[in-house]
Design an enzyme around this catalytic site. Structure first.
Site, short mmCIF file in Angstrom:
data_model
loop_
_atom_site.label_atom_id
_atom_site.label_comp_id
_atom_site.label_asym_id
_atom_site.label_seq_id
_atom_site.Cartn_x
_atom_site.Cartn_y
_atom_site.Cartn_z
N ASP A 122 4.07 0.47 12.30
CA ASP A 122 2.85 -0.12 11.74
C ASP A 122 2.66 -1.57 12.15
O ASP A 122 1.69 -2.20 11.75
CB ASP A 122 2.86 0.00 10.21
CG ASP A 122 2.86 1.44 9.74
OD1 ASP A 122 3.19 1.68 8.58
OD2 ASP A 122 2.54 2.33 10.56
N CYS A 177 -5.14 12.62 12.85
CA CYS A 177 -5.60 11.26 12.52
C CYS A 177 -6.02 10.58 13.82
O CYS A 177 -5.97 11.20 14.89
CB CYS A 177 -4.51 10.49 11.79
SG CYS A 177 -3.34 9.71 12.89
N ARG A 207 -0.47 14.84 13.22
CA ARG A 207 0.61 14.38 12.32
C ARG A 207 0.92 15.55 11.39
O ARG A 207 0.43 15.63 10.29
CB ARG A 207 0.19 13.13 11.57
CG ARG A 207 0.05 11.93 12.48
CD ARG A 207 -0.49 10.71 11.78
NE ARG A 207 0.39 10.21 10.73
CZ ARG A 207 0.02 9.29 9.83
NH1 ARG A 207 -1.22 8.81 9.87
NH2 ARG A 207 0.84 8.87 8.91
N PRO A 208 1.80 16.48 11.87
CA PRO A 208 2.06 17.70 11.11
C PRO A 208 2.73 17.44 9.76
O PRO A 208 3.29 16.37 9.55
CB PRO A 208 3.00 18.48 12.04
CG PRO A 208 3.62 17.45 12.92
CD PRO A 208 2.60 16.34 13.07
N VAL A 209 2.68 18.41 8.86
CA VAL A 209 3.37 18.34 7.57
C VAL A 209 4.35 19.50 7.40
O VAL A 209 4.69 19.88 6.29
CB VAL A 209 2.35 18.29 6.41
CG1 VAL A 209 1.58 16.98 6.42
CG2 VAL A 209 1.42 19.49 6.43
N ARG A 236 -8.88 -0.47 4.08
CA ARG A 236 -7.95 0.56 3.58
C ARG A 236 -6.59 -0.02 3.24
O ARG A 236 -5.91 0.47 2.35
CB ARG A 236 -7.75 1.67 4.63
CG ARG A 236 -8.97 2.52 4.90
CD ARG A 236 -8.58 3.70 5.79
NE ARG A 236 -7.51 4.48 5.16
CZ ARG A 236 -7.06 5.62 5.69
NH1 ARG A 236 -7.55 6.05 6.84
NH2 ARG A 236 -6.08 6.29 5.09
N LYS A 291 0.84 -1.21 0.00
CA LYS A 291 0.00 0.00 0.00
C LYS A 291 0.87 1.25 0.00
O LYS A 291 0.68 2.17 -0.80
CB LYS A 291 -0.91 0.03 1.23
CG LYS A 291 -1.58 1.38 1.49
CD LYS A 291 -2.47 1.35 2.71
CE LYS A 291 -1.75 1.51 4.00
NZ LYS A 291 -1.39 2.89 4.35
N ASN A 292 1.84 1.31 0.90
CA ASN A 292 2.60 2.56 1.09
C ASN A 292 3.59 2.84 -0.02
O ASN A 292 4.11 3.95 -0.12
CB ASN A 292 3.26 2.56 2.47
CG ASN A 292 2.21 2.70 3.56
OD1 ASN A 292 1.06 3.05 3.28
ND2 ASN A 292 2.59 2.42 4.79
N LEU A 298 7.51 19.63 7.77
CA LEU A 298 8.74 19.29 7.05
C LEU A 298 8.54 19.33 5.53
O LEU A 298 9.43 19.73 4.79
CB LEU A 298 9.24 17.91 7.47
CG LEU A 298 9.61 17.73 8.95
CD1 LEU A 298 9.95 16.26 9.23
CD2 LEU A 298 10.76 18.64 9.34
C1 EPZ Z 1 4.23 6.85 6.61
O1 EPZ Z 1 3.46 7.94 7.12
C2 EPZ Z 1 3.26 5.67 6.46
N1 EPZ Z 1 2.21 6.05 5.55
C3 EPZ Z 1 2.66 5.31 7.82
O2 EPZ Z 1 1.88 4.13 7.66
C4 EPZ Z 1 3.78 5.00 8.80
O3 EPZ Z 1 3.23 4.84 10.08
C5 EPZ Z 1 4.80 6.16 8.85
O4 EPZ Z 1 5.27 6.48 7.54
C6 EPZ Z 1 6.01 5.83 9.71
O5 EPZ Z 1 6.65 4.70 9.26
C7 EPZ Z 1 2.43 5.99 4.22
O6 EPZ Z 1 3.48 5.66 3.73
C8 EPZ Z 1 1.29 6.38 3.32
P1 EPZ Z 1 6.37 10.16 8.67
P2 EPZ Z 1 4.05 9.44 7.13
O7 EPZ Z 1 6.35 11.44 7.92
O8 EPZ Z 1 4.81 9.67 5.89
C9 EPZ Z 1 6.63 13.41 12.20
C10 EPZ Z 1 -0.01 2.72 7.76
O9 EPZ Z 1 -0.50 2.17 8.75
N2 EPZ Z 1 6.51 14.42 11.14
O10 EPZ Z 1 7.53 9.26 8.46
O11 EPZ Z 1 2.92 10.34 7.45
C11 EPZ Z 1 5.34 12.58 12.38
O12 EPZ Z 1 4.41 13.22 13.19
C12 EPZ Z 1 0.46 4.18 7.86
O13 EPZ Z 1 0.14 2.16 6.68
C13 EPZ Z 1 6.58 15.76 11.47
O14 EPZ Z 1 6.73 16.12 12.64
O15 EPZ Z 1 5.03 9.36 8.40
C14 EPZ Z 1 5.88 11.29 12.97
O16 EPZ Z 1 6.01 11.42 14.34
C15 EPZ Z 1 0.04 4.84 9.12
N3 EPZ Z 1 6.46 16.68 10.48
C16 EPZ Z 1 7.22 11.15 12.30
O17 EPZ Z 1 7.59 12.43 11.81
C17 EPZ Z 1 6.30 16.32 9.16
O18 EPZ Z 1 6.19 17.20 8.29
C18 EPZ Z 1 7.25 10.16 11.14
O19 EPZ Z 1 6.23 10.48 10.23
C19 EPZ Z 1 6.23 14.97 8.84
C20 EPZ Z 1 6.36 14.02 9.84
#
Ligand code: EPZ
Length: 425
Positions: free
Chosen positions: A309, A121, A126-128, A401, A27-28, A130
């Site tokens: 996950d 969520c 889950r901020p964006v 999902r 999926k990811n 970055l």
């Molecule tokens: C990906 O989410 C996966 N989703 C998630 O899987 C997975 O849990 C996660 O990576 C961690 O491995 C997809 O690939 C679609 P991150 P993502 O950015 O990209 C913080 C599932 O069950 N952060 O690596 O959203 C964030 O809050 C899903 O399949 C910021 O602070 O995760 C977290 O603590 C759920 N600012 C950490 O970084 C940002 O701009 C890692 O998040 C981005 C992230």
């Protein structure tokens, strides 16, 4: 999938699990590869695409932009020759955070993007930030207005980007923004999850110049134009991990086919610590369950560490282990929404900060439990497989999902599980 159907799973627990299950595409990975097609005009084929609710959600979003999207027998055909809109509306993004992956490619290819902020969520913010900081560093003008990221730029310019946190999503978006930029971009502390490595490989197949794929330092030399390409999606390591845990709970022998064992190293190591016996082939893993499970602590971390996950599924396993264990999540501090539901099944678990302390018990009993998010619901299914009597897992749309036909696959291993259509609303 128009209307909302509140299906549930009814599980009669305690059946031994034996047999073979084929793992679907990831999926990811699919959710990153699909928007990458926005970077060029042409026809793409993604083979081994899983049939999932989230893939449908991404398809619906890309269609609003003018992309042709067809899924036929696990082959996804994307036609980008008609793309003419550069917006990801809230209605789509609220269903799935991964929609944010359109930001980088739209900006790189069309010089503008309007993308709804994803919001929170099931387990917290889950901020964006970055993602936004990175595209600003590449020269984009970014406004946040009425819940939208509004970004525009002439041609983006290469830059050095150092992430404070290794983020899968921010690495993916920045990579897709940088491949068409002027000059060279360096991403430091990039995520090295297999899904990001596959995205980099896909972009290279489209003509991008990327060094360091699979490492935490990526160097991208921007090019003027990319072309369409085809790819085979990697297997889903989280689906595979979920089925290995089912095997360890199932007191039998389970074989997974169509897997990449290297992507499962952390999970397999912990399963061996818990007493399971594993036999690993080039694209298969066979697990023989132990007569009794040993308690094993895990700390969820970035790849190649133990995946966050998989932490809920590990909790289900440890709920019936012979002793006490601790599951800590260093990525999401509040990803424990499944715990109160597991306690309803008789588990003895206490949450303290970002850790669950699990006192294993030999006796779980069936009950009605509520799914809250994708992986939490998988853990409730696993617990229901070992609980005595009947467990009803409600709101399984969360599972659809990210798991393709999970009940069919588990039933093929000997479980007594049934999907019961609920009322429509
Ligand atoms: C990906 O989410 C996966 N989703 C998630 O899987 C997975 O849990 C996660 O990576 C961690 O491995 C997809 O690939 C679609 P991150 P993502 O950015 O990209 C913080 C599932 O069950 N952060 O690596 O959203 C964030 O809050 C899903 O399949 C910021 O602070 O995760 C977290 O603590 C759920 N600012 C950490 O970084 C940002 O701009 C890692 O998040 C981005 C992230």
């Amino acid at each position: 999938m128009g209307s909302f159907i509140m299906d549930k799973f009814v599980i009669n627990g305690g059946k031994p699990l034996n047999g073979t299950v084929r793992i679907s595409g990831a999926k990811n990975s699919t959710l990153a590869l699909m928007p990458a097609a926005l970077l060029s005009s042409g026809v793409f084929h993604l083979r081994n695409t899983p049939v999932l609710r989230d893939v449908n959600t991404m398809a619906a979003l890309l269609r609003t932009m003018g992309m042709g999207v067809e899924l036929n027998e696990h082959v996804l055909t994307l036609n980008t020759t008609g793309v003419d809109r550069y917006e990801a509306p809230y209605e789509h993004v609220k269903k799935m955070r991964a929609s944010i992956y359109v930001l980088g490619p739209l900006l790189a290819r069309y010089g503008r993007a309007k993308v709804s902020l994803p919001g929170g969520c099931a387990w917290g913010p889950r901020p964006v930030n970055l993602h936004i900081e990175a595209i600003r560093k590449l020269g984009a003008e970014v406004d946040l207005k009425e819940g939208y990221i509004i970004a525009k730029a002439g041609r983006l310019n290469g830059a050095r980007i150092h992430f404070d946190i290794s983020s899968v999503g921010a690495t993916g978006n920045t990579l897709m923004a940088a491949v068409l930029a002027r000059g060279t971009t360096v991403i430091e502390n990039a995520a090295i999850e297999p899904e990001i490595t596959q995205l980099a490989e896909f972009l290279i197949t489209m003509g991008a110049r990327i060094n360091g794929a699979g490492t935490s330092r990526l160097e991208i030399e921007g090019v003027d134009i990319l072309h369409a390409a085809d790819i085979e999606t990697i297997p889903d390591r989280i689906e595979a991990g979920t089925f290995l845990v089912a095997g360890a709970l199932g007191r039998g022998t389970v074989t997974l086919t169509g897997v990449r064992p290297a992507h499962l190293a952390a999970v397999m190591a912990k399963l061996e610590d818990a007493g399971a016996h594993l036999t690993i082939g080039p694209d298969t893993v066979t697990l023989k369950a132990p007569p009794e499970l040993r308690p094993v602590d895990v700390t969820a971390n970035i790849y190649p560490g133990f995946p966050t996950d998989m932490q809920a599924q590990w909790t289900a396993l440890m709920a019936v282990a012979n002793g006490t264990s601790v599951v800590t999540d260093s990525i999401y501090f509040d990803r424990f929404k499944h715990i109160p539901e597991m306690i309803r099944l008789g588990a003895d678990i206490e949450v303290k900060d970002n850790a669950a302390i699990i006192r294993g018990t030999h006796h779980l009993a069936g009950a009605k439990v509520m799914s809250t998010d994708l992986r939490a619901s998988a853990s409730l299914i696993l617990a229901g497989l070992v609980a005595e009597g009947v467990t009803e897992v409600l709101r399984v749309y969360h599972l659809d999902r990210g798991y393709e036909g999970i009940e069919k696959k588990i039933r093929a291993l000997g479980a007594d599980i049934e999907r019961v259509a609920g009322e429509e609303f």
